[in-house]
Scaffold this active site. Structure first.
Site, PDB file in Angstrom:
ATOM      1  N   GLN A  19       0.808  -1.224   0.000  1.00 40.07           N
ATOM      2  CA  GLN A  19       0.000   0.000   0.000  1.00 40.07           C
ATOM      3  C   GLN A  19       0.838   1.269   0.000  1.00 40.07           C
ATOM      4  OE1 GLN A  19      -2.658  -1.945   3.190  1.00 40.07           O
ATOM      5  NE2 GLN A  19      -4.028  -0.523   2.176  1.00 40.07           N
ATOM      6  N   HIS A 113       1.036  -9.282   4.494  1.00 39.43           N
ATOM      7  CA  HIS A 113      -0.151  -8.410   4.520  1.00 39.43           C
ATOM      8  C   HIS A 113      -0.808  -8.493   3.140  1.00 39.43           C
ATOM      9  CE1 HIS A 113      -2.104  -4.736   6.509  1.00 39.43           C
ATOM     10  NE2 HIS A 113      -2.745  -4.900   5.359  1.00 39.43           N
ATOM     11  N   ASN A 157      -1.691 -11.038   8.113  1.00 36.74           N
ATOM     12  CA  ASN A 157      -2.709 -10.003   8.324  1.00 36.74           C
ATOM     13  C   ASN A 157      -4.075 -10.477   7.824  1.00 36.74           C
ATOM     14  OD1 ASN A 157      -3.450  -7.096   8.864  1.00 36.74           O
ATOM     15  ND2 ASN A 157      -4.113  -7.289   6.751  1.00 36.74           N
ATOM     16  N   GLU A 158      -5.059 -10.363   8.694  1.00 34.54           N
ATOM     17  CA  GLU A 158      -6.455 -10.648   8.359  1.00 34.54           C
ATOM     18  C   GLU A 158      -6.634 -11.936   7.562  1.00 34.54           C
ATOM     19  OE1 GLU A 158      -8.254  -7.072   6.762  1.00 34.54           O
ATOM     20  OE2 GLU A 158      -8.227  -6.136   8.741  1.00 34.54           O
TER      21      GLU A 158
HETATM   22  C1  BGC Z   1      -6.363  -3.964   5.930  1.00 33.61           C
HETATM   23  C2  BGC Z   1      -5.712  -2.739   5.339  1.00 33.61           C
HETATM   24  C3  BGC Z   1      -6.763  -1.863   4.709  1.00 33.61           C
HETATM   25  C4  BGC Z   1      -7.716  -1.416   5.794  1.00 33.61           C
HETATM   26  C5  BGC Z   1      -8.835  -0.505   5.319  1.00 33.61           C
HETATM   27  C6  BGC Z   1      -7.680  -3.725   6.577  1.00 33.61           C
HETATM   28  O1  BGC Z   1      -8.578  -4.630   6.056  1.00 33.61           O
HETATM   29  O2  BGC Z   1      -5.472  -4.674   6.740  1.00 33.61           O
HETATM   30  O3  BGC Z   1      -4.753  -3.175   4.411  1.00 33.61           O
HETATM   31  O4  BGC Z   1      -6.239  -0.798   4.004  1.00 33.61           O
HETATM   32  O5  BGC Z   1      -8.307  -2.512   6.418  1.00 33.61           O
HETATM   33  O6  BGC Z   1      -9.625  -1.137   4.367  1.00 33.61           O
END
Ligand code: BGC
Length: 395
Positions: A19, A113, A157-158
């Site tokens: 990002q 991520h 991440n997530e």
């Molecule tokens: C993610 C980020 C994303 C943010 C806002 C999260 O889901 O980890 O990468 O930019 O939320 O959408």
């Protein structure tokens, strides 16, 4: 209700490699962004040029008065081909970790991520057999630099969002994409593989004493519409709870909350037309953080919480302050009830590449000029810095 935060509380801002770095040509997202039938609003391109401007980013974080910077390592740079390591990329991240320490910042480092190297996708992605071994090899590769001063490592991440969007990563079929629109349920083989990869990574990372290891889960903040309690619980279970339960033995759980999901008997309900929405079209709902933290604490059986993301996409920075203020009051209330919260890391440090939506939704505490890459902290950045310095959440 208390408005004081404890000494040693981590106050930070977050970014992720794809990002902000720019030029991450060797990962799956770059490939998806450039497909002829892409559903990305625009490609990531140079992003915020943080690959070259990371020192300036760290200076800003430190000057604001924050004590923590969360960023991610780009696997596709470190391992450009399977088993082939870029010493130069590793050195780059080694310098970033040292750069954080030199400025008195705790580096909270995410290993993965969303993006994976192209060779990983070509080999079938997470759901292919052996994916945990591939991730384990990458973890072994980065372990020496992590051991040089990182406080917290977030493995993946997530994972829940990654499992829900797994079909994005499959080769294009020429069919219209299901995104944006409704979020499908997780692809179970991907979910299982991510959970296995996290377990392997944790074992490897724990071989170095001093590294706190966890992962970061996208909080769905599920609320049941009247009479839909069972449907809501089932919705939450597949999309969030199994990932929280997989963190039961972790050193921390990363909570990432933005908005809520109201679930009816047939699934998530649309946000009512009259409700305030953010630039990502999500409901403005700063209470999400407190509810997410309480849910994570309950579901993990009391694993310490680190808020690894919370924020709002808005062009109105006063709304960002309002949002974060309410969120932090909620966080403090959860702490008053005995929940062990170790820190608050705002998403995001910079206005950056918001995936499918491109550069329009601005989540940053700091504006980035898209032509010159000049960084300008917004009032919200100074506001959060003052809270970090004083430990006081004033009205
Ligand atoms: C993610 C980020 C994303 C943010 C806002 C999260 O889901 O980890 O990468 O930019 O939320 O959408």
């Amino acid at each position: 209700m208390s408005s004081t935060f404890p000494n040693g509380f981590l106050w930070g801002a977050a970014t992720a490699s794809h990002q902000v770095e720019g030029g991450n040509v060797n990962n799956d997202f770059w490939e998806m962004e450039h497909r002829p039938d892409t559903f990305f609003a625009e490609p990531s391109g140079d992003a915020c040029d943080s690959w070259h401007r990371w020192e300036e980013d760290l200076d800003i974080v430190a000057e604001l008065g924050l004590n923590t910077y969360r960023f991610s390592l780009e696997w596709s740079r470190i391992e450009p081909e399977a088993g082939e390591v870029s010493r130069a990329a590793l050195d780059h991240y080694r310098r970033m970790i040292a750069g954080c320490r030199d400025r008195g910042l705790n580096p909270v480092v995410t290993l993965q991520h969303f993006t994976v190297p192209r060779w990983m996708t070509a080999g079938g992605g997470w759901a292919a057999s052996g994916s945990a071994d591939r991730f384990a090899r990458y973890c072994e590769t980065v372990l020496p630099i992590l051991a040089e001063g990182v406080s917290h490592v977030c493995t993946i991440n997530e994972p829940n969002l990654a499992a829900m969007t797994a079909q994005l990563h499959l080769p294009s079929t020429g069919e219209p994409s299901p995104f944006p629109g409704s979020m499908p349920p997780p692809h179970q083989p991907t979910a299982d593989a991510l959970i296995a990869a996290h377990a392997r990574a944790t074992e490897i990372l724990h071989s170095r004493p001093g590294l706190a290891v966890g992962w970061t889960v996208a909080s769905q903040v599920v609320q049941a519409a009247p009479g839909a309690e069972e449907a809501a619980a089932a919705w939450s279970r597949r999309r969030e709870d199994i990932f929280l339960e997989a963190a039961k033995n972790d050193d921390f759980i990363g909570v990432q909350a933005y908005t809520r999901t109201v679930v009816g008997p047939d699934g998530a309900l649309p946000v009512p037309e009259t409700t305030e929405r953010t630039l990502t079209d999500w409901e403005y709902y700063p209470q999400a953080l407190e509810q997410a933290v309480r849910h994570a604490w309950r579901t993990t059986g009391g694993v310490p919480v680190l808020v690894t993301e919370n924020g709002i996409a808005t062009a109105d920075d006063t709304r960002r302050i309002d949002y974060a203020r309410t969120a932090l009051h909620g966080l403090r209330a959860a702490m008053d009830d005995g929940i062990d919260v170790r820190g608050y890391i705002h998403w995001s440090l910079l206005d950056n590449f918001e995936w499918v939506a491109g550069y329009k939704p601005t989540f940053g505490l700091v504006a980035v000029d898209r032509q010159t890459f000049a960084r300008t902290p917004k009032p919200s950045a100074h506001w959060l810095g003052t809270i970090a310095r004083t430990g006081q959440l004033a009205d």
